[in-house]
Design an enzyme around this catalytic site. Structure first.
Site, PDB file in Angstrom:
ATOM      1  CG  HIS A 282       3.098   7.842  -5.612  1.00  0.00           C
ATOM      2  ND1 HIS A 282       4.128   7.553  -6.526  1.00  0.00           N
ATOM      3  CD2 HIS A 282       2.717   6.710  -5.370  1.00  0.00           C
ATOM      4  CE1 HIS A 282       4.351   6.603  -6.550  1.00  0.00           C
ATOM      5  NE2 HIS A 282       3.027   5.957  -6.668  1.00  0.00           N
TER       6      HIS A 282
HETATM    7  P1  TYD Z   1       5.898   6.841 -11.379  1.00  0.00           P
HETATM    8  O1  TYD Z   1       3.991   6.288 -11.110  1.00  0.00           O
HETATM    9  O2  TYD Z   1       5.189   8.140 -10.724  1.00  0.00           O
HETATM   10  O3  TYD Z   1       6.442   5.829 -10.791  1.00  0.00           O
HETATM   11  P2  TYD Z   1       7.403   6.076  -9.875  1.00  0.00           P
HETATM   12  O4  TYD Z   1       6.391   5.765  -8.720  1.00  0.00           O
HETATM   13  O5  TYD Z   1       8.479   4.350  -9.781  1.00  0.00           O
HETATM   14  O6  TYD Z   1       8.347   7.264  -9.708  1.00  0.00           O
HETATM   15  O7  TYD Z   1       5.104   6.893 -12.268  1.00  0.00           O
HETATM   16  C1  TYD Z   1       5.950   7.263 -13.688  1.00  0.00           C
HETATM   17  C2  TYD Z   1       5.616   8.033 -15.195  1.00  0.00           C
HETATM   18  O8  TYD Z   1       5.058   7.100 -16.233  1.00  0.00           O
HETATM   19  C3  TYD Z   1       4.284   8.999 -14.404  1.00  0.00           C
HETATM   20  O9  TYD Z   1       4.327  10.042 -15.365  1.00  0.00           O
HETATM   21  C4  TYD Z   1       3.259   8.087 -14.805  1.00  0.00           C
HETATM   22  C5  TYD Z   1       4.035   6.862 -15.860  1.00  0.00           C
HETATM   23  N1  TYD Z   1       3.108   5.619 -15.464  1.00  0.00           N
HETATM   24  C6  TYD Z   1       2.182   5.476 -16.793  1.00  0.00           C
HETATM   25  O10 TYD Z   1       1.468   5.812 -17.497  1.00  0.00           O
HETATM   26  N2  TYD Z   1       1.654   3.751 -16.702  1.00  0.00           N
HETATM   27  C7  TYD Z   1       1.620   3.416 -15.355  1.00  0.00           C
HETATM   28  O11 TYD Z   1       1.080   1.975 -15.050  1.00  0.00           O
HETATM   29  C8  TYD Z   1       3.118   3.582 -14.302  1.00  0.00           C
HETATM   30  C9  TYD Z   1       2.409   3.215 -13.470  1.00  0.00           C
HETATM   31  C10 TYD Z   1       2.945   5.125 -14.337  1.00  0.00           C
END
Ligand code: TYD
Length: 137
Positions: A55
């Site tokens: 992303h």
């Molecule tokens: P995401 O940022 O997509 O993780 P990665 O890039 O490591 O794969 O986040 C994964 C999940 O966690 C998503 O459902 C959102 C949640 N999340 C939060 O609730 N708070 C946060 O600060 C972060 C970073 C993620």
């Protein structure tokens, strides 16, 4: 204005406080990094072969640190792709807004520590790659 380019995402060498009993690294707002930290989170227990990220953020700035072990960060700014391997806790990769990122090659037991400039906001994410390419134009 911050230029949203992979060339604007340096690996910052963080200060190390060396002691016989081990090392300590401090990251301070306004001193070590060019943003104020409003949130930290960390990834751990990542299964072998798994990748994270996939992303971009519209506004968020982040410092990504391999607090333990190693992993690779693939950055893409719509034109140029750059892969950075992080493997020591005294290096931090600064990721400016508007960069597509993927994290992979996590070593066993690795910990990816992320210092972030804003609170969590799902509206700041671009999770669809085609949407990202369109947004970048
Ligand atoms: P995401 O940022 O997509 O993780 P990665 O890039 O490591 O794969 O986040 C994964 C999940 O966690 C998503 O459902 C959102 C949640 N999340 C939060 O609730 N708070 C946060 O600060 C972060 C970073 C993620």
């Amino acid at each position: 204005m911050i230029i949203s380019s992979v060339y604007n995402c340096p690996v910052i060498e963080l200060p190390i406080n060396h002691r016989e009993k081990g090392n300590l690294t401090v990251v301070s707002n306004g001193k070590t990094i060019p943003f104020d930290i409003r949130r930290i989170y960390y990834l751990y227990d990542i299964p072998a072969g798994e990748s994270r990220g996939g992303h971009a953020h519209k506004e968020l700035m982040q410092l990504i640190v391999a607090a333990s072990g190693s992993f690779s960060v693939v950055l893409f700014d719509g034109r140029v792709r750059r892969t950075i391997t992080l493997n020591r806790p005294f290096y931090g990769l600064l990721v400016v807004p508007g960069i597509w990122r993927e994290l992979d090659d996590f070593s066993s037991g690795s910990i990816c520590l992320v210092l972030a400039s804003h609170k969590y906001d799902e509206k700041d994410y671009i999770r669809d790659y085609q949407e990202y390419l369109t947004w970048k134009k």
